[in-house]
Every structure is written in structure tokens, then in C-alpha cells.
Scaffold this active site. Structure first.
Site, PDB file in Angstrom:
ATOM      1  N   ARG A   1       0.837  -1.281  -0.055  1.00 15.39           N
ATOM      2  CA  ARG A   1       0.024  -0.002   0.031  1.00 15.39           C
ATOM      3  C   ARG A   1       0.794   1.332  -0.041  1.00 15.39           C
ATOM      4  O   ARG A   1       0.555   2.218  -0.687  1.00 15.39           O
ATOM      5  CB  ARG A   1      -0.783   0.009   1.151  1.00 15.39           C
ATOM      6  CG  ARG A   1      -2.034  -1.016   1.172  1.00 15.39           C
ATOM      7  CD  ARG A   1      -3.100  -0.826   2.253  1.00 15.39           C
ATOM      8  NE  ARG A   1      -2.740  -1.536   3.354  1.00 15.39           N
ATOM      9  CZ  ARG A   1      -3.263  -2.564   3.906  1.00 15.39           C
ATOM     10  NH1 ARG A   1      -4.118  -3.179   3.053  1.00 15.39           N
ATOM     11  NH2 ARG A   1      -2.856  -3.104   5.055  1.00 15.39           N
TER      12      ARG A   1
ATOM     13  N   PHE B   1     -11.464  -5.535  -5.327  1.00 15.38           N
ATOM     14  CA  PHE B   1     -11.256  -6.353  -3.946  1.00 15.38           C
ATOM     15  C   PHE B   1     -10.742  -5.669  -2.560  1.00 15.38           C
ATOM     16  O   PHE B   1      -9.963  -5.722  -2.281  1.00 15.38           O
ATOM     17  CB  PHE B   1     -10.454  -7.504  -4.182  1.00 15.38           C
ATOM     18  CG  PHE B   1     -10.662  -8.395  -5.424  1.00 15.38           C
ATOM     19  CD1 PHE B   1     -11.604  -9.459  -5.350  1.00 15.38           C
ATOM     20  CD2 PHE B   1     -10.269  -8.138  -6.735  1.00 15.38           C
ATOM     21  CE1 PHE B   1     -12.073 -10.161  -6.548  1.00 15.38           C
ATOM     22  CE2 PHE B   1     -10.480  -8.637  -7.901  1.00 15.38           C
ATOM     23  CZ  PHE B   1     -11.452 -10.114  -7.795  1.00 15.38           C
TER      24      PHE B   1
ATOM     25  N   ALA C   1     -16.001  -8.082  -9.025  1.00 17.46           N
ATOM     26  CA  ALA C   1     -14.920  -7.271  -9.689  1.00 17.46           C
ATOM     27  C   ALA C   1     -14.748  -8.038 -11.033  1.00 17.46           C
ATOM     28  O   ALA C   1     -14.282  -7.405 -12.109  1.00 17.46           O
ATOM     29  CB  ALA C   1     -13.750  -7.690  -8.568  1.00 17.46           C
TER      30      ALA C   1
ATOM     31  N   ASP D   1      -6.578  -7.396  -5.969  1.00 15.91           N
ATOM     32  CA  ASP D   1      -6.055  -7.884  -4.741  1.00 15.91           C
ATOM     33  C   ASP D   1      -6.989  -9.009  -4.428  1.00 15.91           C
ATOM     34  O   ASP D   1      -7.948  -8.784  -3.535  1.00 15.91           O
ATOM     35  CB  ASP D   1      -5.911  -6.997  -3.791  1.00 15.91           C
ATOM     36  CG  ASP D   1      -5.361  -7.693  -2.436  1.00 15.91           C
ATOM     37  OD1 ASP D   1      -4.845  -8.669  -2.596  1.00 15.91           O
ATOM     38  OD2 ASP D   1      -5.495  -7.108  -1.518  1.00 15.91           O
TER      39      ASP D   1
ATOM     40  N   CYS E   1      -2.598 -14.466  -3.496  1.00 18.69           N
ATOM     41  CA  CYS E   1      -2.258 -14.729  -2.120  1.00 18.69           C
ATOM     42  C   CYS E   1      -2.564 -16.349  -2.121  1.00 18.69           C
ATOM     43  O   CYS E   1      -2.663 -16.898  -0.968  1.00 18.69           O
ATOM     44  CB  CYS E   1      -3.084 -14.192  -1.314  1.00 18.69           C
ATOM     45  SG  CYS E   1      -4.886 -14.214  -1.209  1.00 18.69           S
TER      46      CYS E   1
HETATM   47  N1  SAH Z   1      -7.200  -5.270  -0.697  1.00 22.49           N
HETATM   48  C1  SAH Z   1      -7.700  -5.585   0.706  1.00 22.49           C
HETATM   49  C2  SAH Z   1      -7.853  -6.960   0.825  1.00 22.49           C
HETATM   50  C3  SAH Z   1      -8.612  -7.706   0.043  1.00 22.49           C
HETATM   51  S1  SAH Z   1      -9.422  -9.087   0.612  1.00 22.49           S
HETATM   52  C4  SAH Z   1      -6.889  -4.913   1.846  1.00 22.49           C
HETATM   53  O1  SAH Z   1      -5.796  -3.950   1.113  1.00 22.49           O
HETATM   54  O2  SAH Z   1      -7.340  -4.749   2.624  1.00 22.49           O
HETATM   55  C5  SAH Z   1     -10.343  -9.678  -0.369  1.00 22.49           C
HETATM   56  C6  SAH Z   1     -11.785  -8.761  -0.912  1.00 22.49           C
HETATM   57  O3  SAH Z   1     -12.267  -9.556  -2.011  1.00 22.49           O
HETATM   58  C7  SAH Z   1     -12.681  -9.237   0.301  1.00 22.49           C
HETATM   59  O4  SAH Z   1     -13.067  -7.979   0.844  1.00 22.49           O
HETATM   60  C8  SAH Z   1     -13.893  -9.771  -0.499  1.00 22.49           C
HETATM   61  O5  SAH Z   1     -15.268  -9.351   0.084  1.00 22.49           O
HETATM   62  C9  SAH Z   1     -13.606  -9.322  -1.815  1.00 22.49           C
HETATM   63  N2  SAH Z   1     -14.216 -10.294  -2.845  1.00 22.49           N
HETATM   64  C10 SAH Z   1     -14.292 -11.605  -2.844  1.00 22.49           C
HETATM   65  N3  SAH Z   1     -14.779 -11.999  -4.003  1.00 22.49           N
HETATM   66  C11 SAH Z   1     -15.155 -11.091  -4.814  1.00 22.49           C
HETATM   67  C12 SAH Z   1     -15.627 -10.706  -6.058  1.00 22.49           C
HETATM   68  N4  SAH Z   1     -15.926 -11.716  -7.035  1.00 22.49           N
HETATM   69  N5  SAH Z   1     -15.821  -9.509  -6.472  1.00 22.49           N
HETATM   70  C13 SAH Z   1     -15.523  -8.377  -5.689  1.00 22.49           C
HETATM   71  N6  SAH Z   1     -14.902  -8.577  -4.334  1.00 22.49           N
HETATM   72  C14 SAH Z   1     -14.715  -9.884  -4.011  1.00 22.49           C
END
Ligand code: SAH
Length: 399
Positions: free
Chosen positions: A218, A234, A286, A303, A343
Site C-alpha cells: 500500500r 477487492f 470484480a 487483490d 495470495c
Molecule cells: N485489498 C484489501 C484486501 C482484499 S481481501 C486490503 O488491502 O485490505 C479480498 C476482498 O475481496 C474481500 O473484501 C472480499 O469481500 C472481496 N471479494 C471476494 N470475491 C469478490 C468478487 N468476486 N468481486 C469483488 N470482491 C470480491
């Protein structure tokens, strides 16, 4: 003579343990002498009756997590054992400068195998600790763990929340003891990361409340964000969005499929900025949004959660990463930037890199790799447990 259950490995299966790999897979076991209680402490021997280590047993694919390698042979995991292990974890964070940092008071204190404590995660949030057990054996020691944490943090400790409902198997996850305060009762708090404020809800939040592992990435994003139009997909609680806005991004759109996540993201943006006019949220899938939306951005963050949790679905995961990255690369303006992550433990850096390059070829764009990213030092990788290297990312410059 020890009265502990004795786990005998098949011939040749002792090599990994001798190289300090902390897992015994069920398939490596030849015989078990004694009771097989989930969470009990067992002794592991080679086929030639050579003592290899003592660990926590569970009837699962990872059958034993080694807590002490030969020649150490602890009779029990007593207060002294936990005190030494947790103090060692604390000292490592001290060495990285995280324990006495004015601008950052959120860090991972224990990263499972990376701290020679397989099955245990502990995150520190401004004096609050969230403890998460990924193994039944660890669950059984939660009170000893809490006591050692109190000794280490002393009067700096505000609370210890135990949060293992989603990580313990079967009946254990259902039990009332799988979740609750072991000390204090702070349900949420505002933490600082590189001076940015985030409100963390330990009880309702995903994982332990925050994705601490993206801290350095970040911070790197901040270098690229000034003046840019940013899409943070995400986004969860808006970590990348807050850094981008603070760095002077023109606009930031935070996207997640969870309404709750977007509420957190908005709250965190409001915590940091009096004018939030250049931030907006998008509730969407997403993958679908990136495929269907025609808008072009200067900087996109991808992410996603782990697409593959097991190697048997690695192929599908790779296809998923390739599609997502190809669509994102198409939507980046010339001279724009992509921050892309995986991840999934089973997708290593080399596979991730070739997948993203294949995506660029598919998108028909020339790309250059500016940075290769990893997990930060408070998520250390046990050199004998390469599976612990799970977070990987690339910063790409798109012509
Ligand atoms: N980038 C974030 C962490 C991401 S965790 C940070 O820096 O804190 C992954 C996230 O993806 C979660 O919030 C989850 O709700 C979301 N997610 C999971 N599947 C998804 C999808 N198909 N489309 C959009 N978001 C999604």
C-alpha cells in the site's frame, strides 16, 4: 518412558521432518500407537525408531504439527514453552521496528509456521491482540497463550480477542469457546498504519479484522497514485484507497462484492479526509465489472482472495488470474499502472509472473515489470517451510 502416543512414519518420510519442515501428512504415517485424540501432544518417530519431534495431532490431512524438533522432547507445552516462543516472536517484530513505531501500531505478532508455531496466528492492533487457532491443539492452549501475551505486553495490553470460529474444524468451530474475549473487551479500535487511520472491528471483520500483509505494498502504491484515476478492486476496508487518496489521486473508486466491506472502506476514507468528494464505492463482482465496464483508469489494483486453496485446483486458478489480469490490462490508459496480487499458496511467484505475462499478451499490450512484491517482515517465511511464502504481487507499467 513417555506415555505419549507414538506416531511412526513410513520409510523415507522422515527426511522432511529432519529438514525442519513442521507438517506430518496423514499419508506419511505408518502406524499410531496409543490414543488418537484431536489436539493431543504426540511424539513422532522414523521407521527406524529414531525420535524426530513432538507435535499436535489432528485427524486431518496435516496430521501432526511439530512444535519441537529433536533433540528437544517437551513433556508438555507448559507456560515456559509459550513464553519463550511468543517472546521470540515479539523480539523479531522489535527487530523490524514495528513494536515501537509512532506511525504504525498494527502488525502480525505470530505468523504460524513462520514463527515456528504452526496453526497459530496473532495480530496486534494498537494494544489489542486477535488470536486465531487453525489447529485443535492450539485451541486447547488458548489460555496459556493469553497468559504469556499478558506477560509480554504488560499494561500496554488493552484486550485479547480469540477468533477461531472460521478456522477450527467441525464441532470445535461450533463451540462457544471458539470465539470471545480472553482479556478486556475492546470490540473495535482505530489503528495507525504509516500514519493513516483505520477502524478495525475485531468481531465482525474478515480474518482478524484487517489485511495487515499489504502494508508495504500500500505504501508503494502511494508513489504511483498522485494525479491518477484509481480503481481499487477487492478493496475490503479500503486500505489501498486511503493511501491513494492521501497521495493525491485524482479520483479513487473502491470496489467489493461485500456491502459490509464497502461500508468499512467509506468509514476509513471519512476518518482520514474531511473532503471525500473524489472517492466513490462500487458494489459489484470484480470479475464481471472489469469485463463489462468500458471505463479506462490510470491505475488499477487487483487483490483477489485466494483463487486456489489446493494444488488440484491450481489450473483453474491460473485461468482465473489470467482472465482477470487481461481484462484489467485492457482498461489501463497508456502509461498506466497495474498493481496485481495473488495470495494463493499453491501459485508461486514464477507461475504468477508467467500468468500475468500471458494475460498481457492476450490483451495485446506491452508491459514492463517495475516491482515484485511479497509479504512483509512481520509475516516471516520459515526457510524450511516454503509453503509459507503466500503473498506475491507485481507492479506493471502498461505502454
Ligand atoms: N485489498 C484489501 C484486501 C482484499 S481481501 C486490503 O488491502 O485490505 C479480498 C476482498 O475481496 C474481500 O473484501 C472480499 O469481500 C472481496 N471479494 C471476494 N470475491 C469478490 C468478487 N468476486 N468481486 C469483488 N470482491 C470480491
Amino acid at each position: 518412558m513417555s506415555t505419549k502416543t507414538k506416531v511412526i512414519l513410513r520409510s523415507g518420510k522422515d527426511d522432511a521432518i529432519k529438514r525442519f519442515h513442521p507438517w506430518v501428512f496423514s499419508g506419511a504415517i505408518k502406524k499410531i500407537h496409543g490414543p488418537q485424540a484431536d489436539g493431543s501432544l504426540v511424539e513422532v518417530f522414523s521407521n527406524r525408531d529414531e525420535y524426530l519431534g513432538t507435535g499436535l495431532y489432528q485427524d486431518a490431512s496435516i496430521a501432526v504439527r511439530i512444535m519441537a524438533f529433536a533433540p528437544h522432547k517437551p513433556d508438555e507445552l507448559n507456560a515456559d514453552f509459550w513464553q519463550k516462543k511468543l517472546a521470540a516472536a515479539y523480539h523479531l517484530r522489535q527487530a523490524t521496528g514495528l513494536t515501537e513505531n509512532k506511525n504504525t501500531n498494527v502488525y502480525r505478532l505470530v505468523h504460524g509456521e513462520g514463527d515456528l508455531l504452526p496453526g497459530l496466528i496473532i495480530d496486534h492492533y494498537n494494544g489489542n491482540l486477535v488470536v486465531q487457532a487453525h489447529a485443535i491443539g492450539i485451541h486447547k492452549y488458548r489460555n496459556e497463550i493469553a497468559q504469556s501475551l499478558k506477560n509480554i505486553y504488560g499494561d500496554k495490553l488493552k484486550s485479547i480477542y480469540y477468533k477461531s470460529k472460521d478456522t477450527l474444524p467441525g464441532n470445535f468451530s461450533q463451540s462457544e469457546e471458539a470465539e470471545g474475549f480472553l482479556f478486556g473487551n475492546t470490540a473495535s479500535d482505530i489503528v495507525l498504519e504509516y500514519g493513516h487511520k483505520f477502524e478495525i472491528d475485531f468481531i465482525q471483520g474478515q480474518k482478524t479484522g484487517f489485511f495487515i500483509d499489504q502494508r508495504e505494498n500500500r505504501q508503494l502504491l502511494a508513489q504511483y497514485a498522485p494525479g491518477k484515476t484509481v480503481l481499487n478492486t477487492f478493496c475490503y476496508s479500503g486500505g489501498f484507497s486511503v493511501y491513494a487518496l492521501a497521495a493525491g489521486a485524482r479520483t479513487v473508486e473502491s470496489l467489493d462484492s461485500s456491502r459490509k466491506a464497502l461500508e468499512l472502506a467509506e468509514k476509513n476514507v471519512e476518518l482520514n479526509f474531511s473532503d471525500t468528494g473524489n472517492h466513490s464505492v462500487i458494489l459489484a463482482d470484480a470479475v464481471q465489472y472489469i469485463r463489462e465496464n468500458q471505463k479506462v483508469y490510470d491505475l488499477i489494483v487487483l487483490d483477489p482472495p485466494a483463487f486456489a486453496k489446493h494444488s488440484n485446483v491450481r489450473h483453474n486458478a491460473v485461468q482465473g488470474y489470467k482472465r482477470l489480469n487481461a481484462e484489467a490490462i485492457r482498461q489501463i490508459s497508456p502509461g498506466g499502472i497495474l498493481f496485481t496480487f495473488s495470495c494463493s499458496q499453491v501459485v508461486n511467484m514464477s507461475l504468477f509472473k508467467s500468468t500475468v505475462i500471458a494475460a498481457a499478451i492476450q490483451a495485446g499490450r506491452q508491459v514492463r515489470i517495475l516491482h515484485q512484491m511479497n509479504q512483509p517482515a512481520d509475516h516471516p517465511i520459515n526457510a524450511f517451510h516454503p509453503e509459507g511464502e503466500y503473498l506475491k504481487g507485481l507492479v506493471l507499467y502498461i505502454e
